[in-house]
Structure formats: structure tokens, C-alpha cells
Design a protein around this motif. Structure first.
Motif, mmCIF file in Angstrom:
data_model
loop_
_atom_site.group_PDB
_atom_site.id
_atom_site.type_symbol
_atom_site.label_atom_id
_atom_site.label_comp_id
_atom_site.label_asym_id
_atom_site.label_seq_id
_atom_site.Cartn_x
_atom_site.Cartn_y
_atom_site.Cartn_z
ATOM 1 N N ALA A 1 -14.572 5.667 -5.696
ATOM 2 C CA ALA A 1 -15.711 7.176 -5.433
ATOM 3 C C ALA A 1 -16.869 6.128 -5.355
ATOM 4 N N TRP A 2 -16.428 4.996 -6.085
ATOM 5 C CA TRP A 2 -17.217 3.906 -6.158
ATOM 6 C C TRP A 2 -17.230 2.880 -4.377
ATOM 7 N N LYS A 3 -15.564 2.529 -4.284
ATOM 8 C CA LYS A 3 -15.720 1.949 -3.341
ATOM 9 C C LYS A 3 -16.160 2.986 -1.915
ATOM 10 N N GLU A 4 -16.574 3.223 -2.394
ATOM 11 C CA GLU A 4 -16.988 4.671 -0.923
ATOM 12 C C GLU A 4 -18.509 4.701 -1.490
ATOM 13 N N SER A 5 -19.284 4.568 -1.853
ATOM 14 C CA SER A 5 -21.080 4.660 -2.467
ATOM 15 C C SER A 5 -20.952 4.103 -1.512
ATOM 16 N N GLU A 6 -22.264 4.748 -1.281
ATOM 17 C CA GLU A 6 -23.377 3.388 -0.178
ATOM 18 C C GLU A 6 -24.317 2.843 -1.113
ATOM 19 N N HIS A 7 -24.363 3.741 -2.300
ATOM 20 C CA HIS A 7 -25.370 2.359 -3.053
ATOM 21 C C HIS A 7 -25.061 1.812 -4.228
ATOM 22 N N ILE A 8 -23.572 1.393 -4.314
ATOM 23 C CA ILE A 8 -23.071 0.359 -5.165
ATOM 24 C C ILE A 8 -22.292 -0.694 -4.307
ATOM 25 N N ASP A 9 -22.509 -2.430 -4.872
ATOM 26 C CA ASP A 9 -22.144 -2.736 -3.864
ATOM 27 C C ASP A 9 -20.613 -3.343 -4.504
ATOM 28 N N PHE A 10 -19.610 -2.297 -4.475
ATOM 29 C CA PHE A 10 -18.356 -2.616 -4.878
ATOM 30 C C PHE A 10 -17.380 -2.220 -3.655
ATOM 31 N N ASN A 11 -16.583 -3.539 -3.477
ATOM 32 C CA ASN A 11 -15.707 -3.587 -2.390
ATOM 33 C C ASN A 11 -14.659 -3.804 -2.534
ATOM 34 N N PHE A 12 -13.536 -3.377 -2.190
ATOM 35 C CA PHE A 12 -12.418 -4.764 -2.509
ATOM 36 C C PHE A 12 -11.316 -3.853 -1.273
ATOM 37 N N ALA A 13 -10.330 -4.590 -1.254
ATOM 38 C CA ALA A 13 -9.269 -4.288 0.243
ATOM 39 C C ALA A 13 -7.822 -3.660 -0.903
ATOM 40 N N ASN A 14 -7.630 -2.621 -0.444
ATOM 41 C CA ASN A 14 -6.982 -1.998 -1.222
ATOM 42 C C ASN A 14 -5.679 -1.808 -0.975
ATOM 43 N N CYS A 15 -4.976 -2.586 -2.527
ATOM 44 C CA CYS A 15 -3.323 -2.522 -1.974
ATOM 45 C C CYS A 15 -2.799 -1.446 -2.516
ATOM 46 N N GLN A 16 -3.121 0.070 -2.924
ATOM 47 C CA GLN A 16 -2.005 0.497 -3.927
ATOM 48 C C GLN A 16 -1.260 1.420 -3.072
ATOM 49 N N LEU A 17 -0.181 2.394 -3.291
ATOM 50 C CA LEU A 17 0.311 2.924 -3.242
ATOM 51 C C LEU A 17 0.143 4.053 -2.195
ATOM 52 N N SER A 18 0.873 4.893 -1.355
ATOM 53 C CA SER A 18 0.573 6.260 -0.925
ATOM 54 C C SER A 18 1.972 6.962 -1.076
ATOM 55 N N GLN A 19 2.537 7.740 -0.321
ATOM 56 C CA GLN A 19 3.923 8.563 -0.264
ATOM 57 C C GLN A 19 4.230 8.069 -1.894
ATOM 58 N N GLU A 20 4.756 6.942 -1.713
ATOM 59 C CA GLU A 20 5.900 6.542 -2.654
ATOM 60 C C GLU A 20 5.472 6.779 -4.089
ATOM 61 N N ILE A 21 4.450 6.965 -4.117
ATOM 62 C CA ILE A 21 4.809 7.569 -6.028
ATOM 63 C C ILE A 21 4.675 8.765 -6.121
ATOM 64 N N TYR A 22 5.359 9.229 -4.937
ATOM 65 C CA TYR A 22 5.131 10.619 -5.068
ATOM 66 C C TYR A 22 7.303 10.608 -5.504
ATOM 67 N N SER A 23 7.776 9.601 -4.811
ATOM 68 C CA SER A 23 9.115 8.997 -5.289
ATOM 69 C C SER A 23 9.803 8.898 -6.527
ATOM 70 N N ASN A 24 11.228 9.400 -6.938
ATOM 71 C CA ASN A 24 12.202 9.310 -8.044
ATOM 72 C C ASN A 24 12.662 8.418 -8.251
#
Length: 205
Positions: free
Chosen positions: A71-94
Motif C-alpha cells: 500500500a505504501w508503494k501504491e501511494s502517490e504521497h509517499i516516495d517509496f518504490n521498489f521492484a517487487n520480486c515476491q512469489l505469487s501463486q507459488e505460496i499456495y503450494s505445499n
């Protein structure tokens, strides 16, 4: 260089300006029209690869803090930006091996490993500690983000594996986290924290 040449993304504050040899990517303040955070790359492809890439490690019990960071990353009022390298669907795997393979791929993309340090992070060995091991192996910058608001390393909460490896420790707060992502240069050892004057400059008390 014509700053009106190309606009990028939904936020008009961000621009790409091409020249004969380089592409400039930057951000400017609309009120003062002063330029800040300008990067130069040989082409757009290099520009995309050159953006700060961060993998955020956290205990599953602290996932809501990670979502708040987004949510910080999407805010136009906070100078906060990073290229996200997180997992997506993989976190639902066992499948542990599959998850770790995908995590390694993402960490390999990152130059920075930020870990959210909460009440149980220290005891999370299956994935969180393993991610830190991979990040250290890759020689990523390490930033410890204290969810309890501490401005320096917390002995009884910090995972021992990131002690005395040159990590920067900051509280969970957007301005100082953004500053650490933009400013911190990897150090050879010790545990690091910012002095009070840095916090004052960023508007903290």
C-alpha cells in the motif's frame, strides 16, 4: 532531452526521456519542478533491469505488514518504490522444494533482501531463515525492518544469521524504509542503524 517525450505508468510524475545514447528515468516534484532520483541507462531494457529490486522475507503471521508495504508503494504521497520480486501463486503450494526453487529465482533477481522482524521471525527456519541464507550467499544488501518500531537491532528478536553481516536495521515506517532502500550501501560487518539526525530530516521526532 525532451521530458515530454514519453510518459510511463499511471502516475504522471514518472517519465522516460530518450536521447541518442541513453534513456533517463526519473521523478520530479510537480510543485517545484525540481528533479530527483534520475537514473541513466543505455536502453529501456537495461532501465527495467536497473530498477531497485527487493525481496521481502517475512513470517506468515506478519503477512499483513507486507501487504501494508504494498500500500505504501501504491501511494502517490509517499516516495517509496521498489521492484517487487515476491512469489505469487507459488505460496499456495505445499511442495517445499518447488517453493524454495521459486524463492531462489526471485532472490537471484534482487539486489536487496528486506526481512520483516516480528515476534516469531527468529524461530522461522523452514523458509525465512533459508531465504536469508540464500540472500547472504548472493551477497544482497540486508535490511532488517523491526515491526516493534525499534530503530536498531533487537537482540531477542533478530535472527542470528543476519547479525554482524553489515545489515541496516530500521523501524517499520515508510519514510525510513524508503530511505534505507535508496541510500544503504552494503557494509562488510557489524549491525547498523541510522542516527537521529537522519530521522529528523525525514520528519520523525
Amino acid at each position: 532531452m525532451d521530458l515530454r517525450a514519453i510518459r510511463t505508468g499511471p502516475n504522471p510524475q514518472y517519465w522516460i526521456a530518450p536521447s541518442k545514447k541513453y534513456v533517463a528515468f526519473g521523478r520530479y516534484e510537480l510543485k517545484s519542478f525540481s528533479y530527483s532520483k534520475i537514473w541513466f541507462f543505455r536502453n529501456v531494457g537495461e532501465m527495467l533491469m536497473g530498477l531497485p529490486r527487493t525481496f521481502v522475507g517475512f513470517s506468515s503471521t506478519d503477512i499483513h505488514y507486507y501487504r501494508l508495504m504494498l500500500a505504501w508503494k501504491e501511494s502517490e504521497h509517499i516516495d517509496f518504490n521498489f521492484a517487487n520480486c515476491q512469489l505469487s501463486q507459488e505460496i499456495y503450494s505445499n511442495d517445499e522444494a518447488y517453493i524454495k526453487r521459486k524463492c531462489r529465482e526471485r532472490i537471484d533477481m534482487a539486489g536487496t533482501f528486506a526481512v520483516l522482524i516480528g515476534a516469531d521471525t527468529r524461530s522461522k527456519h523452514k523458509y525465512v531463515r533459508w531465504e536469508m541464507e540464500v540472500a547472504l550467499e548472493k551477497k544482497c544488501r540486508i535490511i532488517g525492518i523491526n515491526l516493534d518500531g525499534a530503530r536498531s537491532v533487537v537482540d531477542d528478536k533478530c535472527p542470528p544469521i543476519i547479525r554482524n553481516v553489515g545489515a541496516m536495521f530500521v523501524p517499520f515506517s515508510p519514510k525510513i524504509v524508503a530511505h534505507a532502500l535508496a541510500d544503504w550501501t552494503k557494509q562488510p560487518n557489524n549491525d547498523w542503524h541510522y542516527k537521529d539526525e537522519i530521522y529528523k530530516k525525514l520528519g520523525y521526532k
